[in-house]
Write a protein that holds these residues in place. Structure first.
Motif, PDB file in Angstrom:
ATOM      1  N   SER A   1       8.132  -6.067   1.197  1.00  0.00           N
ATOM      2  CA  SER A   1       8.373  -6.678  -0.112  1.00  0.00           C
ATOM      3  C   SER A   1       8.250  -8.188  -0.024  1.00  0.00           C
ATOM      4  O   SER A   1       7.681  -8.837  -0.909  1.00  0.00           O
TER       5      SER A   1
ATOM      6  N   ASP B   1       5.755  -2.984  -6.119  1.00  0.00           N
ATOM      7  CA  ASP B   1       6.704  -2.786  -5.024  1.00  0.00           C
ATOM      8  C   ASP B   1       7.422  -1.453  -5.217  1.00  0.00           C
ATOM      9  O   ASP B   1       8.336  -1.357  -6.022  1.00  0.00           O
ATOM     10  N   GLU B   2       6.984  -0.457  -4.502  1.00  0.00           N
ATOM     11  CA  GLU B   2       7.545   0.895  -4.630  1.00  0.00           C
ATOM     12  C   GLU B   2       7.689   1.300  -6.090  1.00  0.00           C
ATOM     13  O   GLU B   2       8.786   1.650  -6.531  1.00  0.00           O
TER      14      GLU B   2
HETATM   15 MG   LIG Z   1      11.131  -3.593  -0.120  1.00  0.00          MG
END
Ligand SMILES: [Mg+2]
Ligand SMILES: Nc1ncnc2c1ncn2[C@@H]1O[C@H](COP(=O)(O)OP(=O)(O)OP(=O)(O)O)[C@@H](O)[C@H]1O
Ligand SMILES: Nc1ncnc2c1ncn2[C@@H]1O[C@H](COP(=O)(O)OP(=O)(O)OP(=O)(O)O)[C@@H](O)[C@H]1O
Ligand SMILES: [Mg+2]
Lengths: 287, 317, 325, 299, 287
Positions: free
Chosen positions: A74, A203-204
């Protein structure tokens, strides 16, 4: 762009990849490189979170960042649109080039950068306003106030995010928060699309969603790839295998600083990784 | 089992029943503590309840519409209209300065403040004023506004002293309200290419409105009841009969003017207790106190209600 | 897929920011608003320090003469020893904290650990209303309810004696209800919400994992509170007590109304006494600007200011400790 | 400055004479403010503020209300604050009139005191009062007062009362009441201190405390004593056998009395002057002063 | 207990199982059943989080709970030691039996229950005190104050948790918080062991740890199985495959209520699941 169906040997048992992808040449013509990072290191205060990462992302391709928790995925992702600027104590070294221009330089307008490099977060985070206003938010802040143009833009963006049909009836009355998780995430994608970005960072984006919504988002990503460059962080290796062209594997060293172990075409990373660490990770030996 | 498993392996004998009375002592202590803690909660309610009941009874037969709307009188029960008016007027005057400055200051502290010496000084200042006794602030107002500026006892002097006194609270409460807005919302806006100020203006502040309103109302409650600051700044006397038709705010006879002494309700209570005369003195104090407490209650309930309604409006569909 | 760019004016990554952007007016405005507090405090301090030192500078008293027990402003050479007032403030504050701290910490624990939602939703607003009740109202309650109650109930000497040991405790009864005890009681209720809410925050700040960690080991709730929660939140509770102390030491009107204002140290909690704030309210209006007597009152204000600034520093030190460990 | 609007007026006095005649009168008044009471009320419009002694406040307040009722354009705001505040503020120019129970020269430095003009508007008297429990005591001599207040006598039976400890309730050392009592009755002797004494800052607080405290004794102003609510709750004492009455104050036989002083900075002008003139006029002296239990200025 | 090395066919590619395990019979003799749940449903307020779950856990075995995020694994796990009691609004229906005794009954002492059913959390949560005091905490609260006995107990527990050698030198000086993540987690396990439990619940005990620490914890679990019954929640299917005897697969329905899809010997679940849903999940089709 026609998709050549050269699909690598199945990666994990029973993985059915819905849309087989071409193995992408990593060493591409320079003109096609959308983003390039050179020797990027990121620290929080004294603590190094990402060490010396250099990689390139092709235009209109999907790069997946995988790796164990805490390996700095991240953190690394946030350097593309300089969101790390917002974290007190975070400092980024090295170069991050967008179309050959180093975005780390002091005279770069982060506002402009973030318009060109949009971002979707792990938890869907629509603003507490109507669906329409959510999508119109970015354009309005760019000074677009023309009613008609805005309407068009909102509609196009929602259509592109495959949400239009589900929300068109109460666009202005319904709050973005009243949507389901999967719809909210697509709304967030629509909101990004409305600012007309070139790169989209995710991000995810599906980790908080149910299986059906997840598939939907994956499908959407494959569609968007036609027009945008996408970088996605995911914990789900199957997801990386399903959607990405190129995969980068991060892990962290003893000092807990994340680094890039290897990057390569997704098919290759999942079948013939060159590093033992990668192999251990994707085979589930740890992580 | 491995070598280092040691001697006290899992006890294999008869297991105590789950309903057994193992460790009676600690369970009893737990029960006792629970009772005591409930007791403290109940005690607080009891104290507040009896205070409210006390004033409700004391104010019975005193507080009426005419008590609120009439001018004071020495020979009859009279009313408290002018002092109540002054309280409201001072509140408005104070909030007129404290709210914008406090909100903006709160924005700075929540959104911009870095970790530097100036911010440190601001925080220190904020904490300092909050802990300075109100009487000291009142005395400060006395020298600065009343004497040095030659304003005399005026509403303006009182309002400024009150502002000084409550600015840190207002700033702190706005900062808290703004900080309570999830970081996600800021990130989302900034990631869309909004500037920082656009983000604050269009996302953060609207989302913080319920908290901000609560902050404003809580500050208002405190301003409304303050007396020590005003004794030495806004004056302590019997207000004249106001002529509300006189809208000339530069004219000290106008109740709308900030350039006149303004004895507020709480100062009036203090004054009546100190030097009040007349048969109804105690009833008037009781009635005034009841009204003060009711206002505080209304402010609190209002803050809650408005906060709830607004946040529902903001978040629900 | 069509580009949406047509909707927007073109702009460059490296576009030179406009004058307005470079000025960043909003940032400046909010900074000034926040910084205004520095100015307010600086002014406040300068004025109080200036006024508070006049007694030394202009009237020629020495520091030693001030921190002395003798207060006689009417003598031929007036004496302004403010020690009795400082000590008075200390003892009345101590009394208030002694009553209030256990109660407040109890309420804070109740709210954070024990109370179900409905009870919380009653007690918490109740505490906020406590905060809102003005100090004149507390004073009024003090003289109309508390003071007569104390005077009527405990008017004889208070003696506790045991059959064989004999008298173990004796204390003069209340001559009047105006007393140290009345002052401390009124103050203890006034600081209750402060101590409660700050300790409550301290308890809330203890990570939930520590609670569940303890409970999952089979400890009772009270064991968890006693051995995990209170030690972890100790510095926060300490902060709460310091803040309560500051508030109690600075409270003027309510105390002055019930404490009796006798300028001597009390021998028992049943006796009248005085504090810095009550002496200031008593004499400020009757003295003339610039006369040594009033300068002495300003010196007392300075002492109050020093107390409160010290407490701010103290709280910071406590909190730094907490962050450190 | 023939219009009466004196440009040099330090207090923010806004005299706007209603008629030329009034303007003339106001000029005349400023030269001899108190000496010659005018036969009729001299109406000047404007706004003035007073502050100071709480002992004089009831009188000033009533007079101001009465004046404003007669002269609609005039607003007189009456503040308390204490004698010291009144003197400080009139000196600083923050108010037009400062009321004081004590003479300015006892409080202020000589040059400052000289810059103020004293206007005596009434006589005020104080009375020694006790709790109703102190039965049988109706009179205290100066000597007895001295014994009591210096702590020599500590029980009422030492002065012919019941067996009850004496509780002394003082006013603050800075107050005019205390200073006057100390000067006129105690001859400057040092008062008792300690656990059996209270200090309460105002007549109101003292009155409340006396009514609820057994054996309490204190000194309050006539106007508080004569208040119909307070009077039945208090046991008012003679001083040296003289009744505490306005008449005895006027005749000078009751010694615990002093002038009520109103100060202006320099000579009074405009509304200030008119109001001061009204204060010594028949309306105030004849009606309001007796009603509020003050004494008229003599001769 | 001798371990019969009958290890099922490798479940996922390249999985190297360090300690091959016996396939466990699900239908066991009643006497061996340590925990049994019957028709357990758990709701938060109106929202049902777990619906009608019945399963049994053999004594001295490891049960793994797997399933997508939000399927109620943690919620279900918490009903074994009634930790759901602590969550305002949570209500549990059905029966949970420990050694045949229903722990849901009102007169059950939760304090006693939790001593017999220990719990290890996702984030290591040592108390802010010395290592020694962390381990001695539970025993002390049980009234054990004898110095010598305590010392012995702390040592044994730390040894069992495979932490003794690393910490024995500054047991009393070093704070539990000063350890690394993996050490902290082992400290938490030692802390639980010191209260002499019979069952240990672990909610994703390794998900916040680095690869090496993860392997360590897995090894430890296998050792502990000799003496304890363990229930573990994990997101990592390889981990479930490596350590558990029995695996239970949870998912959630459209109404987002979690339910048990199937439970069976780990080898069977990972190779021949009886439900399509399970197959989809473990093959990475979603989640
Ligand atoms: Mg992360
Ligand atoms: N704001 C922050 N301040 C300090 N350290 C941080 C911050 N954010 C992340 N870190 C640390 O930096 C390292 C990398 O974190 P990061 O969130 O980038 O990892 P990640 O690979 O995204 O992990 P995950 O898969 O859990 O999201 C971690 O050790 C983390 O603790
Ligand atoms: N304290 C709570 N209050 C209300 N709802 C809750 C609470 N805890 C969990 N839930 C809800 O219950 C459902 C099940 O949650 P649970 O945490 O048990 O899932 P899980 O399978 O453990 O997921 P994960 O793998 O993400 O830990 C989820 O929908 C969750 O949102
Ligand atoms: Mg979970």
């Amino acid at each position: 762009m026609p998709i050549t169906a050269v699909y690598p040997e199945p990666v994990l048992r029973r993985v059915e990849v819905t849309a087989p992808r071409a193995a992408v040449q990593v060493a591409a013509r320079p003109a096609d490189i959308k983003i390039a990072t050179e020797h990027v290191s990121i620290s929080y205060g004294d603590k190094v979170a990402v060490r010396d990462v250099s990689l390139t992302v092709q235009d209109r391709s999907i790069l997946a960042l995988i790796g164990p928790s805490g390996s700095g995925k991240s953190t690394f992702l946030r350097c593309f649109n300089r969101m790390n600027d917002l974290i007190p104590g975070a400092s980024v070294k090295g170069e991050v080039c967008l179309d050959g221009e180093n975005v780390m330089e002091a005279d770069v307008s982060v506002v402009e950068l973030r318009r060109r490099v949009g971002m979707v977060f792990q938890r869907p985070n629509p603003f507490p306003m109507s669906i329409y206003e959510n999508v119109a938010y970015g354009p309005r802040r760019r000074g677009l106030n023309d009613r008609r143009k805005l309407n068009d833009l909102v509609e196009t963006s929602l259509k592109r995010a495959a949400l239009w049909d589900e929300v068109k009836d109460d666009l202005r009355r319904k709050s973005g928060l009243a949507l389901s998780g999967g719809q909210q995430q697509r709304l967030c994608i629509a909101r990004v699309l409305a600012t007309d970005p070139e790169v989209i960072l995710m991000d995810e984006p599906a980790s908080a969603l149910d299986p059906v919504s997840t598939l939907r988002i994956e499908e959407l990503m494959r569609e968007l790839r036609e027009a945008y460059t996408i970088v996605i962080v995911t914990h789900n290796m199957q997801q990386a295998a399903r959607v990405s062209d190129v995969t980068a594997f991060f892990t962290m060293a003893d000092d807990r600083a994340g680094y890039l172990v290897e990057v390569g075409p997704t098919g290759q990373i999942f079948t013939r990784p060159s590093e033992q660490l990668t192999e251990d990770y994707i085979s589930g030996r740890f992580g | 089992m491995t070598a280092n498993a040691g001697s006290i392996g899992r006890s294999s004998g008869a297991k105590p029943s789950l309903k057994g009375k193992a460790s009676r002592g600690s369970i009893l202590a737990d029960r006792a503590a629970t009772v005591v803690l409930w007791g403290t909660g109940a005690l607080v309610l009891l104290i507040l309840g009896s205070i409210i009941l006390h004033f409700a009874m004391a104010a019975w037969g005193v507080v009426s519409l005419s008590f609120i709307l009439d001018n004071p009188s020495q020979t009859t029960l009279g009313g408290i209209m002018p002092v109540l008016w002054n309280s409201i007027y001072m509140l408005a005057l104070t909030m007129l300065i404290a709210v914008p400055v406090g909100l903006l200051g709160g924005i700075y502290m929540a959104e911009y403040a870095g970790d530097n010496i100036v911010t440190g000084a601001i925080r220190f200042a904020e904490e300092s004023i909050s802990s300075v006794p109100s009487i000291v602030v009142g005395l400060f107002g006395l020298i600065l506004f009343v004497d040095d500026f030659h304003w005399g006892f005026t509403a303006l002097a009182g309002a400024l002293a009150l502002t000084f006194f409550n600015l840190p609270l207002m700033t702190r409460l706005s900062e808290q309200a703004l900080r309570a807005v999830p970081q996600d919302e800021r990130s989302a806006s900034l990631a869309l290419g909004a500037t920082k100020w656009q983000t604050i203006r269009h996302v953060v502040v609207p989302l913080a409105i319920p908290g901000l309103i609560t902050g404003v109302i809580l500050t208002a409650g405190r301003v409304f009841g303050e007396a020590a600051v005003l004794l030495f700044t806004a004056g302590i006397g019997t207000p004249p009969h106001y002529n509300f038709m006189n809208l000339d705010i530069t004219n000290p006879t106008s109740p709308w003017s900030p350039f006149r002494p303004a004895t507020t309700l709480s100062v009036y209570i203090y004054k009546l207790n100190s030097e009040g005369l007349g048969a109804f003195k105690n009833q008037i104090v009781d009635g005034s106190a009841a009204i003060l407490i009711s206002m505080v209650l209304i402010f609190n309930l209002g803050a809650r209600f408005v906060g709830r309604v607004l946040s529902r409006k903001l978040t629900a569909s | 897929m069509a580009s949406l760019t047509s909707a927007y004016p073109t702009s460059k990554l490296r576009a030179k920011p406009g004058l307005l952007e470079r000025l960043d007016l909003p940032r400046r405005v909010v900074f000034v608003a926040a910084a205004s507090m520095i100015i307010v405090v600086a002014m406040l301090m300068i004025f109080i320090v200036w006024q508070g030192t006049q007694l030394f500078v202009k009237d020629g008293y020495s520091l030693g003469a001030i921190f002395d027990a003798k207060w006689d402003p009417l003598a031929d050479t007036p004496e302004f020893g403010i020690l009795p007032f400082i000590l008075g403030t200390i003892v009345v504050t101590a009394g208030a904290l002694l009553i209030s701290t256990p109660l407040s910490v109890g309420v804070a624990l109740f709210l954070s650990e024990v109370a179900p939602k409905w009870a919380k939703s009653i007690v918490q607003p109740a505490l906020e209303i406590f905060v809102g009740i003005p100090s004149v109202v507390w004073g009024w309650l003090g003289i109309t309810v508390l003071v007569p109650f104390l005077a009527d109930t405990f008017n004889g000497p208070i003696v506790i004696s045991l059959p064989i040991v004999g008298t173990i405790f004796s204390m003069p009864g209340f001559l009047t209800g105006f007393s140290w005890l009345a002052g401390s009681l009124v103050l203890s209720i006034m600081v209750l919400p402060t101590i409660t809410s700050v300790s409550y925050d301290a308890f809330r700040a203890v990570p939930q994992e520590l609670r569940t960690g303890s409970l999952a080991l089979g400890t009772t709730r009270w064991q968890m509170i006693r051995h995990i929660l209170i030690p972890s939140a100790l510095s926060g509770v300490l902060t709460a007590v310091v803040l309560g102390m500051t508030r109690a030491a600075g409270e003027a009107l309510a105390v002055q109304m019930v404490i009796g204002n006798s300028p001597t140290l009390p021998e028992a909690i049943t006796q009248p006494m005085t504090t810095l704030t009550s002496q200031i309210t008593l004499d400020m209006g009757n003295t003339v600007f610039g006369e040594p007597w009033q300068d002495a009152l300003w010196t007392m204000s300075l002492v109050l200011l020093v107390i409160s600034i010290t407490s701010v520093v103290l709280v910071r030190v406590i909190n730094k400790r907490r962050m450190g460990s | 400055s023939s219009t009466g609007a004196t440009p040099t007026a330090e207090p923010t006095d806004t005299p706007t004479p209603a008629t030329p005649a009034a303007a003339m009168a106001s000029v005349a008044a400023s030269t001899a403010p108190v000496a010659t009471p005018a036969p009729t009320t001299n109406c000047v419009t404007g706004t003035i503020t007073t502050s100071g002694s709480t002992a004089l406040q009831p009188l000033i307040q009533d007079a101001a209300t009465a004046y404003a009722a007669e002269c609609p354009g005039a607003t007189i705001t009456v503040n308390g604050g204490g004698s010291g505040t009144g003197l400080s503020q009139v000196l600083a120019g923050s108010v037009n009139i400062g009321e004081s129970d004590v003479l300015a020269n006892t409080k202020l430095a000589t040059p400052d005191a000289n810059s103020l003009v004293d206007h005596v508007v009434c006589r005020q008297g104080w009375i020694v009062v006790t709790n109703l429990d102190v039965t049988g005591v109706t009179n205290l001599t100066t000597q007895q007062n001295q014994d009591i207040w210096t702590g020599k006598d500590t029980n009422w039976n030492q002065v012919g009362g019941p067996d009850l400890p004496i509780v002394l309730i003082f006013r603050p050392a800075s107050s005019g009441t205390r200073a006057t009592f100390k000067k006129l009755v105690l001859n400057g002797m040092t008062e008792a201190t300690g656990g059996t004494t209270l200090t309460l800052d105002t007549n109101g607080a003292v009155t409340t405390a006396i009514t609820t405290t057994k054996g309490a004794v204190s000194v309050i102003g006539f106007s508080y004593y004569n208040d119909p609510t307070n009077k039945p709750l208090l046991n008012g004492l003679q001083l040296d056998g003289t009744d505490a009455t306005i008449a005895n104050v006027g005749s000078g036989t009751y010694k615990l009395a002093a002038d009520g002083n109103l100060y202006t900075k320099g000579d009074a002008t405009g509304l200030t002057a008119a109001f001061l003139q009204y204060m010594v006029g028949p309306e105030v002296q004849g009606t309001i002063i007796p009603k509020d239990s003050y004494g008229p200025i003599s001769k």
